[in-house]
Design an enzyme around this catalytic site. Sequence first.
Site, PDB file in Angstrom:
ATOM      1  N   LYS A 139      14.406 -26.853   3.857  1.00 22.60           N
ATOM      2  CA  LYS A 139      15.614 -27.097   4.661  1.00 22.60           C
ATOM      3  C   LYS A 139      16.295 -28.373   4.158  1.00 22.60           C
ATOM      4  CE  LYS A 139      13.843 -24.725   8.736  1.00 22.60           C
ATOM      5  NZ  LYS A 139      14.717 -23.691   9.251  1.00 22.60           N
ATOM      6  N   LYS A 151       8.321 -21.146  22.255  1.00 19.83           N
ATOM      7  CA  LYS A 151       9.106 -19.909  22.251  1.00 19.83           C
ATOM      8  C   LYS A 151       9.793 -19.791  23.605  1.00 19.83           C
ATOM      9  CE  LYS A 151       7.320 -18.127  18.346  1.00 19.83           C
ATOM     10  NZ  LYS A 151       8.094 -18.189  17.111  1.00 19.83           N
ATOM     11  N   LYS A 188      17.853 -22.758  20.669  1.00 22.89           N
ATOM     12  CA  LYS A 188      17.273 -22.823  19.332  1.00 22.89           C
ATOM     13  C   LYS A 188      17.714 -24.162  18.743  1.00 22.89           C
ATOM     14  CE  LYS A 188      15.974 -21.466  15.075  1.00 22.89           C
ATOM     15  NZ  LYS A 188      14.583 -21.386  14.682  1.00 22.89           N
ATOM     16  N   LYS A 199       2.052 -19.844   4.731  1.00 19.13           N
ATOM     17  CA  LYS A 199       1.275 -20.250   5.892  1.00 19.13           C
ATOM     18  C   LYS A 199       1.001 -19.031   6.759  1.00 19.13           C
ATOM     19  CE  LYS A 199       3.397 -21.398   9.746  1.00 19.13           C
ATOM     20  NZ  LYS A 199       4.082 -20.242  10.330  1.00 19.13           N
ATOM     21  N   ARG A 246       0.793  -1.234   0.000  1.00 19.79           N
ATOM     22  CA  ARG A 246       0.000   0.000   0.000  1.00 19.79           C
ATOM     23  C   ARG A 246       0.825   1.283   0.000  1.00 19.79           C
ATOM     24  NH1 ARG A 246      -4.318  -1.540   4.492  1.00 19.79           N
ATOM     25  NH2 ARG A 246      -2.361  -2.177   5.396  1.00 19.79           N
ATOM     26  N   HIS A 265       4.886 -26.827   9.972  1.00 22.08           N
ATOM     27  CA  HIS A 265       6.276 -27.307   9.874  1.00 22.08           C
ATOM     28  C   HIS A 265       6.485 -28.714  10.452  1.00 22.08           C
ATOM     29  CE1 HIS A 265       6.875 -23.274   8.712  1.00 22.08           C
ATOM     30  NE2 HIS A 265       7.049 -22.735   9.896  1.00 22.08           N
ATOM     31  N   GLU A 323      12.675 -22.712  20.176  1.00 21.82           N
ATOM     32  CA  GLU A 323      13.210 -21.392  19.829  1.00 21.82           C
ATOM     33  C   GLU A 323      13.517 -20.613  21.101  1.00 21.82           C
ATOM     34  OE1 GLU A 323      11.447 -19.530  16.077  1.00 21.82           O
ATOM     35  OE2 GLU A 323       9.715 -20.382  17.083  1.00 21.82           O
TER      36      GLU A 323
HETATM   37  C1  BG6 Z   1       7.645 -19.405  11.140  1.00 24.19           C
HETATM   38  C2  BG6 Z   1       6.857 -19.087  12.380  1.00 24.19           C
HETATM   39  O1  BG6 Z   1       6.841 -20.067  10.199  1.00 24.19           O
HETATM   40  O2  BG6 Z   1       8.754 -20.223  11.489  1.00 24.19           O
HETATM   41  C3  BG6 Z   1       7.723 -18.398  13.409  1.00 24.19           C
HETATM   42  O3  BG6 Z   1       5.751 -18.249  12.053  1.00 24.19           O
HETATM   43  C4  BG6 Z   1       8.955 -19.222  13.691  1.00 24.19           C
HETATM   44  O4  BG6 Z   1       7.011 -18.175  14.628  1.00 24.19           O
HETATM   45  C5  BG6 Z   1       9.670 -19.624  12.387  1.00 24.19           C
HETATM   46  O5  BG6 Z   1       9.836 -18.437  14.480  1.00 24.19           O
HETATM   47  C6  BG6 Z   1      10.777 -20.618  12.669  1.00 24.19           C
HETATM   48  O6  BG6 Z   1      11.482 -20.845  11.486  1.00 24.19           O
HETATM   49  P1  BG6 Z   1      12.999 -21.329  11.534  1.00 24.19           P
HETATM   50  O7  BG6 Z   1      13.358 -21.588  10.116  1.00 24.19           O
HETATM   51  O8  BG6 Z   1      13.777 -20.232  12.169  1.00 24.19           O
HETATM   52  O9  BG6 Z   1      13.006 -22.573  12.394  1.00 24.19           O
END
Ligand code: BG6
Length: 503
Positions: free
Chosen positions: A198, A352, A357, A164, A49, A256, A232
């Site tokens: 991946k 989260k 990670k 998604k 926009r 995922h 994460e």
């Molecule tokens: C996204 C989610 O699809 O994937 C996020 O909306 C998440 O919340 C992310 O942090 C994680 O992706 P990756 O590749 O960092 O594991």
Amino acid sequence: MPLKTVDPCVLVILGASGDLTHRKLVPAMFEMARAGTLHPSTCILGVSRTKKTDEQWRTELEPWVAKQVKGFEAEAWRKFSERIFYEAGDAATAEPYPRIASRMAALDERLKCRGNVLFFMSVAPELYEPIVDQIGAAGLVTEGRRWCSIDQSSKNWQRIIVEKPFGNDDASAASLNRALGRVFDEEAIYRIDHYLGKEVVQSLLAFRFANAIFEPVWNHRYIDHVQITAAETVGVGQRTAFYDQTGAIRDMIQSHLMQILAFVAMEPPTDFSADHIRAEKIKVIDALQLPDPGRLDRFASLGQYARGPDEGAYHELKGVQAGTTTETFAALRLEFENWRWARVPFYVRTGKRMSRKCTQIVVQFKPPAVNLFRRVTSGPLSGNRMVIEVAPGESFRMRFAAKKPGPMALQDVEMTMDYAKAFGVEPVEAYGPLMVDAMRGDQSLFKHRQEVESAWHAIMPFLDGRSAALRSSIHANYAQGSWGPESADQLLARDGRAWFNPS
Ligand code: BG6
């Protein structure tokens, strides 16, 4: 099957000012162009926009690309950015389409994109349906090649990549599928899941089906259980508006982790074509058992992170609804009702603000039927364990018992295949190879309409009213930097098992 060639196209990114475009899509396209994977005529037309010129958008993108792409070179970016363009307008209304269409036609003619268009929906999910309707109404798709001057006899395509979340529940996913189907054929719809881009996730198929030694033991006779973790350390941050409507199950598990689960559990496809791979994924997802709603706590643990050093408690964050019961952590115990996996639990978890990670798959094998080493081992043999690390490292590690040097004694050791060591390459942004697949017309790594609907069906009991009791004590039930709530440990402890947390 030889790889199809990558066609040129006008890549129309709807949602050009968004985070995904800045952080992932444009950097990924730059990486692909730099590697010579993109057709040299391909160009990008961003639509959103805010009013800005091509030049302003290029300048805005540069620091993002420089930050995301390893080995960024200003000169290479300058050349690539000459093929980046911008058109302002609200794509959910009819108003900008005459401009978008004439811009697309001019670019197509100048850069020789052969009438091919790849739309990328990088907007808020509630805009998907109105935008698809407008694309259809503007005549940018299918037989009416009104938008460009390409000669009628030449073959061209118009495809769409849909990001998604694909719907918010089973009914909205079905409605979105119908809306897309009114404008695009199923062969032109690319439902993307960046986890399928991946390297290690794709490698699972090679691991299972290009080797003869694993498949015979890949079943309930030898495998005790499987754990899939996507943890994460980041919190919800600025994304509260989106996240509070979504939660960990919709955001990560329905998409995922379901993809990883399907690759681990599916039957071998007849061949490596999109149709056959996707048919097997649908079959295995359809075989997921629905949990007993009266005993949902035996199948799931949900949580929200408590106040921590870097962020407040989730339920107190600005932007989340008072008293929110949206989960920032979820662990599910899933089972397939099929011959291969009878009684093998698949534990999946994501959260989260967790300790590390890490995305990994752990396949725990059963111990040998008889322990011949009773005299030298204190407890039972642990059984082989395969740890497949998807991120941040990329490796396959097989754990097995070995004899220690000296008098007879056992110790678990590991055999590792590390991607970086074996192939000497760094991982690239997962979106890049997937978008290139869409440009070559390969749907193998994209979700079929039926698959998305089946995945929603399997996960709905954990989301709808049936999960109310599970959500009643969710507030601040796990510490930031931990591995989730106690109930997640109990989920496995009840089965006499424990999570394998990466050290
Ligand atoms: C996204 C989610 O699809 O994937 C996020 O909306 C998440 O919340 C992310 O942090 C994680 O992706 P990756 O590749 O960092 O594991």
